[in-house]
Write a protein that holds these residues in place. Structure first.
Motif, mmCIF file in Angstrom:
data_model
loop_
_atom_site.group_PDB
_atom_site.id
_atom_site.type_symbol
_atom_site.label_atom_id
_atom_site.label_comp_id
_atom_site.label_asym_id
_atom_site.label_seq_id
_atom_site.Cartn_x
_atom_site.Cartn_y
_atom_site.Cartn_z
ATOM 1 N N GLU A 183 12.856 -5.443 8.743
ATOM 2 C CA GLU A 183 12.961 -5.689 10.177
ATOM 3 C C GLU A 183 12.163 -4.675 10.977
ATOM 4 O O GLU A 183 12.098 -4.744 12.200
ATOM 5 N N ASP A 184 11.531 -3.743 10.261
ATOM 6 C CA ASP A 184 10.808 -2.658 10.928
ATOM 7 C C ASP A 184 9.351 -2.551 10.458
ATOM 8 O O ASP A 184 8.815 -1.467 10.308
ATOM 9 N N HIS A 185 8.746 -3.687 10.233
ATOM 10 C CA HIS A 185 7.326 -3.786 9.872
ATOM 11 C C HIS A 185 6.970 -2.909 8.676
ATOM 12 O O HIS A 185 6.119 -2.030 8.738
ATOM 13 N N TYR A 186 7.668 -3.137 7.568
ATOM 14 C CA TYR A 186 7.383 -2.568 6.246
ATOM 15 C C TYR A 186 7.812 -1.115 6.059
ATOM 16 O O TYR A 186 7.464 -0.510 5.057
ATOM 17 N N ARG A 187 8.585 -0.552 6.956
ATOM 18 C CA ARG A 187 9.064 0.820 6.733
ATOM 19 C C ARG A 187 10.214 0.831 5.727
ATOM 20 O O ARG A 187 10.293 1.717 4.885
ATOM 21 N N THR A 188 11.121 -0.146 5.862
ATOM 22 C CA THR A 188 12.238 -0.251 4.925
ATOM 23 C C THR A 188 12.370 -1.696 4.477
ATOM 24 O O THR A 188 11.989 -2.626 5.202
ATOM 25 N N PHE A 189 12.905 -1.878 3.271
ATOM 26 C CA PHE A 189 13.094 -3.208 2.700
ATOM 27 C C PHE A 189 14.499 -3.339 2.144
ATOM 28 O O PHE A 189 15.040 -2.370 1.616
ATOM 29 N N ARG A 190 15.029 -4.548 2.236
ATOM 30 C CA ARG A 190 16.313 -4.851 1.601
ATOM 31 C C ARG A 190 16.097 -6.074 0.715
ATOM 32 O O ARG A 190 15.646 -7.114 1.188
ATOM 33 N N ARG A 244 0.807 -1.224 0.000
ATOM 34 C CA ARG A 244 0.000 0.000 0.000
ATOM 35 C C ARG A 244 0.840 1.274 0.000
ATOM 36 O O ARG A 244 0.458 2.271 -0.604
ATOM 37 N N GLU A 245 1.968 1.224 0.703
ATOM 38 C CA GLU A 245 2.809 2.415 0.773
ATOM 39 C C GLU A 245 3.662 2.600 -0.472
ATOM 40 O O GLU A 245 4.323 3.615 -0.633
ATOM 41 N N GLY A 246 3.699 1.609 -1.346
ATOM 42 C CA GLY A 246 4.459 1.707 -2.584
ATOM 43 C C GLY A 246 5.962 1.675 -2.393
ATOM 44 O O GLY A 246 6.698 2.217 -3.205
ATOM 45 N N ARG A 247 6.423 1.005 -1.351
ATOM 46 C CA ARG A 247 7.866 0.969 -1.083
ATOM 47 C C ARG A 247 8.574 -0.131 -1.876
ATOM 48 O O ARG A 247 9.801 -0.149 -1.938
ATOM 49 N N LEU A 248 7.813 -1.034 -2.447
ATOM 50 C CA LEU A 248 8.372 -2.055 -3.353
ATOM 51 C C LEU A 248 7.948 -1.696 -4.768
ATOM 52 O O LEU A 248 7.002 -0.918 -4.956
ATOM 53 N N PRO A 249 8.615 -2.253 -5.776
ATOM 54 C CA PRO A 249 8.205 -1.954 -7.154
ATOM 55 C C PRO A 249 6.731 -2.294 -7.391
ATOM 56 O O PRO A 249 6.231 -3.292 -6.871
ATOM 57 N N ALA A 250 6.054 -1.462 -8.149
ATOM 58 C CA ALA A 250 4.636 -1.678 -8.439
ATOM 59 C C ALA A 250 4.458 -2.958 -9.246
ATOM 60 O O ALA A 250 5.120 -3.155 -10.269
ATOM 61 N N MET A 251 3.579 -3.813 -8.768
ATOM 62 C CA MET A 251 3.266 -5.078 -9.434
ATOM 63 C C MET A 251 1.771 -5.323 -9.295
ATOM 64 O O MET A 251 1.113 -4.712 -8.449
ATOM 65 N N PRO A 252 1.222 -6.249 -10.093
ATOM 66 C CA PRO A 252 -0.218 -6.534 -9.984
ATOM 67 C C PRO A 252 -0.571 -7.075 -8.594
ATOM 68 O O PRO A 252 0.259 -7.692 -7.927
ATOM 69 N N ARG A 254 9.571 -8.485 12.044
ATOM 70 C CA ARG A 254 10.425 -8.978 10.958
ATOM 71 C C ARG A 254 9.632 -9.824 9.969
ATOM 72 O O ARG A 254 8.890 -10.723 10.357
ATOM 73 N N ARG A 255 9.802 -9.512 8.680
ATOM 74 C CA ARG A 255 9.086 -10.236 7.625
ATOM 75 C C ARG A 255 9.985 -10.453 6.414
ATOM 76 O O ARG A 255 10.895 -9.673 6.141
ATOM 77 N N ILE A 256 9.663 -11.501 5.681
ATOM 78 C CA ILE A 256 10.188 -11.697 4.323
ATOM 79 C C ILE A 256 9.004 -11.533 3.399
ATOM 80 O O ILE A 256 7.936 -12.107 3.619
ATOM 81 N N ILE A 257 9.201 -10.728 2.371
ATOM 82 C CA ILE A 257 8.191 -10.517 1.334
ATOM 83 C C ILE A 257 8.726 -11.176 0.074
ATOM 84 O O ILE A 257 9.869 -10.925 -0.326
ATOM 85 N N THR A 258 7.904 -12.025 -0.537
ATOM 86 C CA THR A 258 8.312 -12.660 -1.788
ATOM 87 C C THR A 258 7.509 -12.065 -2.932
ATOM 88 O O THR A 258 6.390 -11.596 -2.733
ATOM 89 N N GLY A 259 8.075 -12.110 -4.114
ATOM 90 C CA GLY A 259 7.388 -11.646 -5.301
ATOM 91 C C GLY A 259 7.360 -12.742 -6.342
ATOM 92 O O GLY A 259 8.389 -13.317 -6.670
ATOM 93 N N GLY A 260 6.175 -13.053 -6.824
ATOM 94 C CA GLY A 260 6.014 -14.086 -7.844
ATOM 95 C C GLY A 260 5.606 -15.419 -7.237
ATOM 96 O O GLY A 260 5.738 -15.641 -6.046
ATOM 97 N N THR A 261 5.070 -16.296 -8.089
ATOM 98 C CA THR A 261 4.689 -17.647 -7.677
ATOM 99 C C THR A 261 5.170 -18.609 -8.743
ATOM 100 O O THR A 261 4.631 -18.607 -9.831
#
Length: 138
Positions: free
Chosen positions: A125-132, A81-89, A109-116
């Motif tokens: 590590e900060d609940h979606y504020r920053t991503f690596r 929602r915050e658009g901090r990752l590249p825009a995808m469907p 702490r979370r891991i976000i995956t893209g694609g299936t």
């Protein structure tokens, strides 16, 4: 005319039912029943980026095997929602908990995956504020 109205209504309902069944199938969430494509599994002893905590290896193995997951939210769609990752469907990103020792709740702490199956991985590590972004090598 009395007989014609129910017939028209029946025809409209039949067409609506046919069109409803023409929808594209909804993607099933990772970890749901049925066969799932598998992500790359990190090989035992493989090196993950130093910024990932040790608990991330367990989370990545669970992602690769489709579970089991300890939290009901694991595998749900991450909406970006915050658009901090590249825009995808919608439905492209999914989130998973990385355990935090000493906590009796999910923590931040979370891991976000893209694609299936997953093709891209992000860690926060900060609940979606920053991503690596990072890679998983077999």
């Amino acid at each position: 005319m009395r007989v014609l109205k129910p017939l028209i209504l029946l025809a409209v309902m039949a067409v609506a039912a046919l069109l409803w069944n023409q929808r594209a199938p909804e993607p099933s969430p990772v970890g749901a029943g049925g066969p799932q494509p598998h992500a790359t599994v990190p090989a035992p002893g493989s090196r993950l980026p130093p910024f990932l905590p040790a608990e991330a290896a367990d989370t990545l193995a669970r992602i690769a095997h489709g579970g089991p997951f300890e939290h009901r939210q694991d595998g749900v769609v991450f909406n970006n929602r915050e658009g901090r990752l590249p825009a995808m469907p919608e439905g492209y990103y999914h989130e998973y908990t990385v355990e935090t020792p000493g906590l009796d709740y999910r923590g931040a702490r979370r891991i976000i995956t893209g694609g299936t199956p997953p093709r891209v991985y992000y860690y926060t590590e900060d609940h979606y504020r920053t991503f690596r972004q990072f890679e998983v090598n077999p």
